[in-house]
Design a protein around this motif. Sequence first.
Motif, PDB file in Angstrom:
ATOM      1  N   ALA A 199      64.479  35.502  17.953  1.00  0.00           N
ATOM      2  CA  ALA A 199      65.220  35.563  16.691  1.00  0.00           C
ATOM      3  C   ALA A 199      65.377  34.204  16.026  1.00  0.00           C
ATOM      4  O   ALA A 199      65.367  34.101  14.794  1.00  0.00           O
ATOM      5  CB  ALA A 199      66.594  36.194  16.926  1.00  0.00           C
ATOM      6  N   GLN A 205      67.321  39.339  14.284  1.00  0.00           N
ATOM      7  CA  GLN A 205      66.474  40.402  14.827  1.00  0.00           C
ATOM      8  C   GLN A 205      66.668  41.732  14.108  1.00  0.00           C
ATOM      9  O   GLN A 205      65.843  42.644  14.250  1.00  0.00           O
ATOM     10  CB  GLN A 205      66.721  40.576  16.327  1.00  0.00           C
ATOM     11  N   LEU A 249      58.440  39.411  14.968  1.00  0.00           N
ATOM     12  CA  LEU A 249      59.003  38.701  16.121  1.00  0.00           C
ATOM     13  C   LEU A 249      58.502  39.260  17.444  1.00  0.00           C
ATOM     14  O   LEU A 249      59.079  38.969  18.489  1.00  0.00           O
ATOM     15  CB  LEU A 249      60.535  38.758  16.069  1.00  0.00           C
ATOM     16  N   PRO A 281      62.347  40.898  19.394  1.00  0.00           N
ATOM     17  CA  PRO A 281      63.072  40.361  18.241  1.00  0.00           C
ATOM     18  C   PRO A 281      64.305  39.550  18.627  1.00  0.00           C
ATOM     19  O   PRO A 281      64.551  38.485  18.044  1.00  0.00           O
ATOM     20  CB  PRO A 281      63.446  41.621  17.454  1.00  0.00           C
ATOM     21  N   ALA A 282      65.084  40.011  19.603  1.00  0.00           N
ATOM     22  CA  ALA A 282      66.247  39.240  20.042  1.00  0.00           C
ATOM     23  C   ALA A 282      65.814  37.949  20.742  1.00  0.00           C
ATOM     24  O   ALA A 282      66.435  36.900  20.586  1.00  0.00           O
ATOM     25  CB  ALA A 282      67.117  40.080  20.965  1.00  0.00           C
TER      26      ALA A 282
END
Length: 315
Positions: free
Chosen positions: A94, A218, A83, A90-91
């Motif tokens: 996500a 995430q 990601l 990642p967040a």
Amino acid sequence: MPMRWNPEIHPDEITPEGLFRQRRQIMRAAAGVGVGALLGLDPWHALAAAGKDLPDVRSGVVTTADKETPFLSATTYNNFYELGLGKEDPAKWADHLVVDPWSVTIDGAVGRPGRVALDELLRPHPLEERVYRLRCVEGWSMVIPWVGFPLGDLLKRFEPGGSARFVAFETVHDPERLPGQSRDILAWPYREGLRLDEAMHPLTILAVGMYGKGLPNQNGAPLRLVVPWKYGFKSIKSIVRITLTEEQPVTSWNAHAPEEYGFYANVNPAVPHPRWDQSKERRIGTLWRQDTLMFNGYGEQVARLYEGMDLTRNF
């Protein structure tokens, strides 16, 4: 008035753009249902509450007296290269990870190989909370209340064969959706591995949640490995395949940079990474550093697994 940089604020304490936007969405949603319903409620709590509660979670093992890492920190400061490379990526990305439907293939040296839907895979296994330290090879750490069950319990269901000595894991491969997999960062899909006795150790779990709720994308939804005495890159995320094998499996970071990342990856402050020191760590959500513990503090439980091994060579 122009914004001024505050040198006392650490970068991991700054709200990522993606979560800032989610916060605004939460507040707009509050207006639709009545602002008074959320007055006095921290919006990050509302964000966490929007996750799915995991039913019938046993209170389980607390392995440290250290304070738990705040939920926001644990879900917005991550390594998940599928990601993106940044800790906030990642967040931010996500929702690119599609976790429903999900299945896991169990194969190799097992008596009952097969591809199993996630709900069927999980059904026989009671979930419990395990509060574990997590130490990253880059020098930061967290304390997270994971929700999961022992990996060994799952492996026993599929009847490991007598030739099985290692367990290999593989992450989902979806380069059309996962932005990191469209880049030549690693040889995709991500792979990891354990010795069979490490995999069967009662501290080794498959996690499906954290903080009492389903695992955020995430953080490796819907199924990730957690091996608390090893560096975080061993705790592979978004697992789609588990293979029992006689030969030591190829693992992604060890193949990419063997002089920096060993197969065992046990937390060992006496073995410095070629590019940084491993004797200290910084707990995410704080600004202070502390001594790194051998085996991440789990030596009493796991040191016997490595009796007679030179852990400066087998790092």
